[in-house]
Design a protein around this motif. Structure first.
Motif, PDB file in Angstrom:
ATOM      1  N   HIS A  82     -33.200  56.026  69.683  1.00 45.36           N
ATOM      2  CA  HIS A  82     -33.857  57.063  70.480  1.00 45.36           C
ATOM      3  C   HIS A  82     -33.308  57.152  71.899  1.00 45.36           C
ATOM      4  O   HIS A  82     -33.146  58.236  72.448  1.00 45.36           O
ATOM      5  CB  HIS A  82     -35.376  56.791  70.493  1.00 45.36           C
ATOM      6  CG  HIS A  82     -36.164  57.884  71.098  1.00 45.36           C
ATOM      7  ND1 HIS A  82     -36.775  57.754  72.319  1.00 45.36           N
ATOM      8  CD2 HIS A  82     -36.440  59.136  70.672  1.00 45.36           C
ATOM      9  CE1 HIS A  82     -37.395  58.879  72.611  1.00 45.36           C
ATOM     10  NE2 HIS A  82     -37.217  59.735  71.628  1.00 45.36           N
ATOM     11  N   GLU A 100     -31.732  53.723  58.600  1.00 43.45           N
ATOM     12  CA  GLU A 100     -32.416  54.786  59.324  1.00 43.45           C
ATOM     13  C   GLU A 100     -31.395  55.580  60.139  1.00 43.45           C
ATOM     14  O   GLU A 100     -30.488  55.001  60.716  1.00 43.45           O
ATOM     15  CB  GLU A 100     -33.449  54.122  60.239  1.00 43.45           C
ATOM     16  CG  GLU A 100     -34.347  55.018  60.998  1.00 43.45           C
ATOM     17  CD  GLU A 100     -35.416  54.206  61.728  1.00 43.45           C
ATOM     18  OE1 GLU A 100     -36.590  54.451  61.452  1.00 43.45           O
ATOM     19  OE2 GLU A 100     -35.073  53.342  62.559  1.00 43.45           O
ATOM     20  N   LEU A 128     -32.306  58.068  62.749  1.00 42.54           N
ATOM     21  CA  LEU A 128     -32.823  58.094  64.121  1.00 42.54           C
ATOM     22  C   LEU A 128     -33.930  57.066  64.241  1.00 42.54           C
ATOM     23  O   LEU A 128     -34.904  57.107  63.487  1.00 42.54           O
ATOM     24  CB  LEU A 128     -33.387  59.471  64.464  1.00 42.54           C
ATOM     25  CG  LEU A 128     -32.401  60.644  64.370  1.00 42.54           C
ATOM     26  CD1 LEU A 128     -33.141  61.959  64.468  1.00 42.54           C
ATOM     27  CD2 LEU A 128     -31.352  60.532  65.446  1.00 42.54           C
ATOM     28  N   PHE A 169     -37.773  63.264  68.621  1.00 47.74           N
ATOM     29  CA  PHE A 169     -36.324  63.110  68.624  1.00 47.74           C
ATOM     30  C   PHE A 169     -35.743  64.507  68.848  1.00 47.74           C
ATOM     31  O   PHE A 169     -35.733  65.327  67.937  1.00 47.74           O
ATOM     32  CB  PHE A 169     -35.843  62.533  67.287  1.00 47.74           C
ATOM     33  CG  PHE A 169     -36.302  61.123  67.053  1.00 47.74           C
ATOM     34  CD1 PHE A 169     -35.516  60.058  67.460  1.00 47.74           C
ATOM     35  CD2 PHE A 169     -37.510  60.864  66.441  1.00 47.74           C
ATOM     36  CE1 PHE A 169     -35.931  58.746  67.248  1.00 47.74           C
ATOM     37  CE2 PHE A 169     -37.934  59.559  66.226  1.00 47.74           C
ATOM     38  CZ  PHE A 169     -37.145  58.500  66.625  1.00 47.74           C
ATOM     39  N   CYS A 181     -35.853  59.532  60.268  1.00 46.41           N
ATOM     40  CA  CYS A 181     -36.288  59.070  61.589  1.00 46.41           C
ATOM     41  C   CYS A 181     -37.506  58.178  61.433  1.00 46.41           C
ATOM     42  O   CYS A 181     -38.158  58.183  60.387  1.00 46.41           O
ATOM     43  CB  CYS A 181     -36.530  60.225  62.549  1.00 46.41           C
ATOM     44  SG  CYS A 181     -38.058  61.125  62.341  1.00 46.41           S
ATOM     45  N   MET A 196     -38.708  65.257  64.385  1.00 42.08           N
ATOM     46  CA  MET A 196     -37.436  65.788  64.879  1.00 42.08           C
ATOM     47  C   MET A 196     -37.650  67.193  65.412  1.00 42.08           C
ATOM     48  O   MET A 196     -38.181  68.050  64.710  1.00 42.08           O
ATOM     49  CB  MET A 196     -36.400  65.791  63.762  1.00 42.08           C
ATOM     50  CG  MET A 196     -35.960  64.393  63.383  1.00 42.08           C
ATOM     51  SD  MET A 196     -34.700  64.368  62.104  1.00 42.08           S
ATOM     52  CE  MET A 196     -33.305  65.076  62.976  1.00 42.08           C
TER      53      MET A 196
END
Length: 144
Positions: free
Chosen positions: A7, A29, A31, A49, A69, A75
């Motif tokens: 992040h 993963e 994000l 994000f 994420c 997102m």
């Protein structure tokens, strides 16, 4: 590498237009937020994000990928036009919200009605929608 983009790195990637991740056996993963960040915001808080220019997300042959994420993340990708997930991403069971959420966890009314997801029918049917069950209505599944 377990997380592709932490992040804290996102402010430096505001012009990123495409994410294509092929053949990475260890990736879990795409994000991720640091544990300390999740604890600081609280377990119920959403971590946003921001990738304002992201148009395409392609995930190819990622056998250990479990999330796009963090579970506490959403997102914000107003330019997103396509998500492509190939058959090699069998552990990926959730699609995170790709639009801002209102307080009750539902997508805003103006959310794009047909964000295309291109993948296999088997993968699409295996997805879990318990966190945001109405989010599925914002997506448009395109089988290969």
């Amino acid at each position: 590498m377990k997380t592709l983009l932490p992040h804290w790195l996102l402010p430096y990637l505001q012009n990123l237009e495409e994410i294509c991740v092929p053949e990475c056996d260890e990736l879990v993963e795409i994000l991720g937020a640091a544990t300390s960040e999740v604890e600081e915001k609280g377990s119920d808080a959403l971590i946003e994000f921001h990738l304002p220019k992201l148009r395409e997300l392609r995930l190819l042959e990622l056998p250990n990928l479990k999330s796009i994420c963090s579970k506490s993340g959403v997102m914000v990708c107003d330019s997103l036009q396509l998500i492509n997930v190939d058959y090699g991403c069998k552990k990926l069971k959730r699609i995170p919200p790709f639009v801002p959420l209102v307080g009750n966890g539902q997508p805003f009314a103006y959310a794009p009605p047909s964000l295309p997801i291109r993948s296999s029918t088997e993968w699409w049917e295996s997805l879990e929608w318990d966190d945001h069950p109405n989010f599925k209505n914002v997506l448009h599944f395109n089988p290969w």
